[in-house]
Design an enzyme around this catalytic site. Structure first.
Site, mmCIF file in Angstrom:
data_model
loop_
_atom_site.group_PDB
_atom_site.id
_atom_site.type_symbol
_atom_site.label_atom_id
_atom_site.label_comp_id
_atom_site.label_asym_id
_atom_site.label_seq_id
_atom_site.Cartn_x
_atom_site.Cartn_y
_atom_site.Cartn_z
ATOM 1 N N PHE A 25 -2.624 -29.186 3.511
ATOM 2 C CA PHE A 25 -4.067 -29.358 3.704
ATOM 3 C C PHE A 25 -4.703 -29.800 2.395
ATOM 4 O O PHE A 25 -5.784 -29.373 2.018
ATOM 5 C CB PHE A 25 -4.694 -28.050 4.203
ATOM 6 C CG PHE A 25 -5.969 -28.243 4.988
ATOM 7 C CD1 PHE A 25 -5.970 -28.904 6.203
ATOM 8 C CD2 PHE A 25 -7.175 -27.743 4.515
ATOM 9 C CE1 PHE A 25 -7.139 -29.071 6.935
ATOM 10 C CE2 PHE A 25 -8.354 -27.894 5.229
ATOM 11 C CZ PHE A 25 -8.336 -28.559 6.446
ATOM 12 N N GLU A 89 7.956 -34.210 -4.310
ATOM 13 C CA GLU A 89 9.024 -33.452 -4.951
ATOM 14 C C GLU A 89 9.378 -32.155 -4.232
ATOM 15 O O GLU A 89 10.402 -31.536 -4.543
ATOM 16 C CB GLU A 89 8.676 -33.166 -6.413
ATOM 17 C CG GLU A 89 7.457 -32.284 -6.621
ATOM 18 C CD GLU A 89 6.148 -33.046 -6.658
ATOM 19 O OE1 GLU A 89 5.153 -32.446 -7.093
ATOM 20 O OE2 GLU A 89 6.117 -34.228 -6.251
ATOM 21 N N HIS A 113 3.979 -41.519 3.075
ATOM 22 C CA HIS A 113 4.656 -42.206 1.969
ATOM 23 C C HIS A 113 6.141 -42.122 2.263
ATOM 24 O O HIS A 113 6.636 -41.091 2.733
ATOM 25 C CB HIS A 113 4.319 -41.540 0.639
ATOM 26 C CG HIS A 113 4.944 -42.188 -0.564
ATOM 27 N ND1 HIS A 113 5.090 -43.551 -0.692
ATOM 28 C CD2 HIS A 113 5.473 -41.648 -1.705
ATOM 29 C CE1 HIS A 113 5.667 -43.835 -1.859
ATOM 30 N NE2 HIS A 113 5.917 -42.696 -2.477
ATOM 31 N N GLY A 139 -7.656 -39.155 0.316
ATOM 32 C CA GLY A 139 -8.033 -38.421 1.514
ATOM 33 C C GLY A 139 -9.527 -38.267 1.719
ATOM 34 O O GLY A 139 -10.015 -38.345 2.854
#
Length: 337
Positions: A25, A89, A113, A139
């Site tokens: 979020f 990551e 992505h 965003g």
């Protein structure tokens, strides 16, 4: 030419009756989840269960948005479509521990992505669809434009089409977050990943910051006041970029003085010459052969020592000190945050 899709090419019905789990979020997660909900779709959000003040605040933010938060594992088990919007990551670790065990035949995995799919960090089972919808903006702008009844452009790609309807799902998702209002371009996970990393490293982040620092340092070392150097090399950059953003390079050149335009044509190619272009080519090769991804993943595995040192070093640069002082004289900047 690139293939474009708009609202007329997408059908939200392809997602109706399905449960969409947005994992995370943050910048993209909060925007995509709320936009999907307001498009009439069934959305849940997967998060870490609250364990400190920050995670509790995030959990409560989901509730305040009228969406049900769950643990990542609970959300994965409940979902038909799983959109993974966690940091690159950590995606593979979370996927393997909390998402993969709950995948069912016919589920769809979505990304914004392609890093983890393209570089093999996440290897989905053959019985799921894998697609990407990548808004080409932060965003907060995805959310703001949706609320205004508009949208931001995006990219759409399909990596794996188990159901035979993965592209329809991807376009429906793009519609649900507002991207097809502006238009989405069809691409591949490989193309999106490699061009995105290249743009960040060579132009948008690495290229720009090093160019600005080099210009600033050149003026200061030549005896000019740091404050003047800041204005000329950093502050005014936004004015030029805004003109290019609005109407392209020709519009920017139309808007500046003839003296500035002449300097653009004659000195720009000397600064960004063959040596710089070769360095860009080498950076692209490192991206294409996986060297950059391998290095970044290893850096995270050992606790980010170089990353943290470089971050600290850049924070302590004179341009940051001078910039903070000068921005304090610009109250209008606070009004735009």
């Amino acid at each position: 030419m690139a293939r474009m899709f708009y609202d007329a090419d997408a059908n939200l019905e392809n997602l109706k009756g399905k449960t969409i789990a947005v994992m995370g979020f943050g910048s993209q997660g909060h925007a995509q989840a709320q936009n999907l909900k307001e498009s009439g779709l069934n959305v849940i959000v997967g998060l870490r269960k609250p364990f400190d003040e920050a995670s509790e605040k995030e959990w409560n933010a989901v509730i305040a948005a009228g969406i049900t938060p769950m643990s990542v594992a609970e959300a994965a088990e409940a979902a038909d479509v799983i959109q993974i919007l966690l940091p690159d990551e950590v995606q593979a670790r979370v996927y393997n521990a909390e998402i993969k065990p709950y995948l069912k035949a016919g589920n769809a995995l979505g990304f914004s992505h392609g890093f983890n799919i393209h570089f093999g960090q996440i290897v989905p089972p053959a019985f799921v669809d894998v697609f990407m919808v990548a808004p080409k903006s932060p965003g907060h702008l995805v959310r703001r434009m949706y609320v205004k009844g508009a949208g931001v452009p995006g990219l759409v790609a399909v990596q794996q089409d188990y159901s035979g309807k993965a592209k329809d799902l991807a376009l429906a998702y793009a519609c649900g977050i507002g991207c097809t209002r502006a238009g989405v371009i069809e691409t591949s996970f490989q193309e999106e990943t490699e061009t995105d990393l290249f743009g960040e490293q060579c132009v948008l982040c690495g290229g720009v910051t090093e160019l600005v620092k080099a210009g600033f340092e050149t003026l200061v070392e030549a005896g000019y006041q740091p404050e003047i150097a800041y204005f000329e090399c950093m502050h005014e950059l936004k004015l030029i970029v805004d003109l290019m953003y609005e109407g392209g390079m020709s519009y920017m050149r139309y808007s500046i003085s003839d003296t500035a335009e002449w300097g653009d044509y004659t000195k720009g190619p000397e600064i960004i010459g063959e040596e710089a272009r070769y360095a860009m080519y080498e950076a692209l090769q490192d991206i294409q052969d996986g060297s950059f991804a391998k290095g970044w993943l290893l850096e995270n595995m050992v606790g980010r020592p170089r990353f943290n040192a470089l971050k600290r070093q850049n924070r302590e640069h004179l341009i940051e000190e001078v910039g903070a002082e000068l921005r304090g004289m610009m109250p209008w900047l606070k009004e735009t945050k």
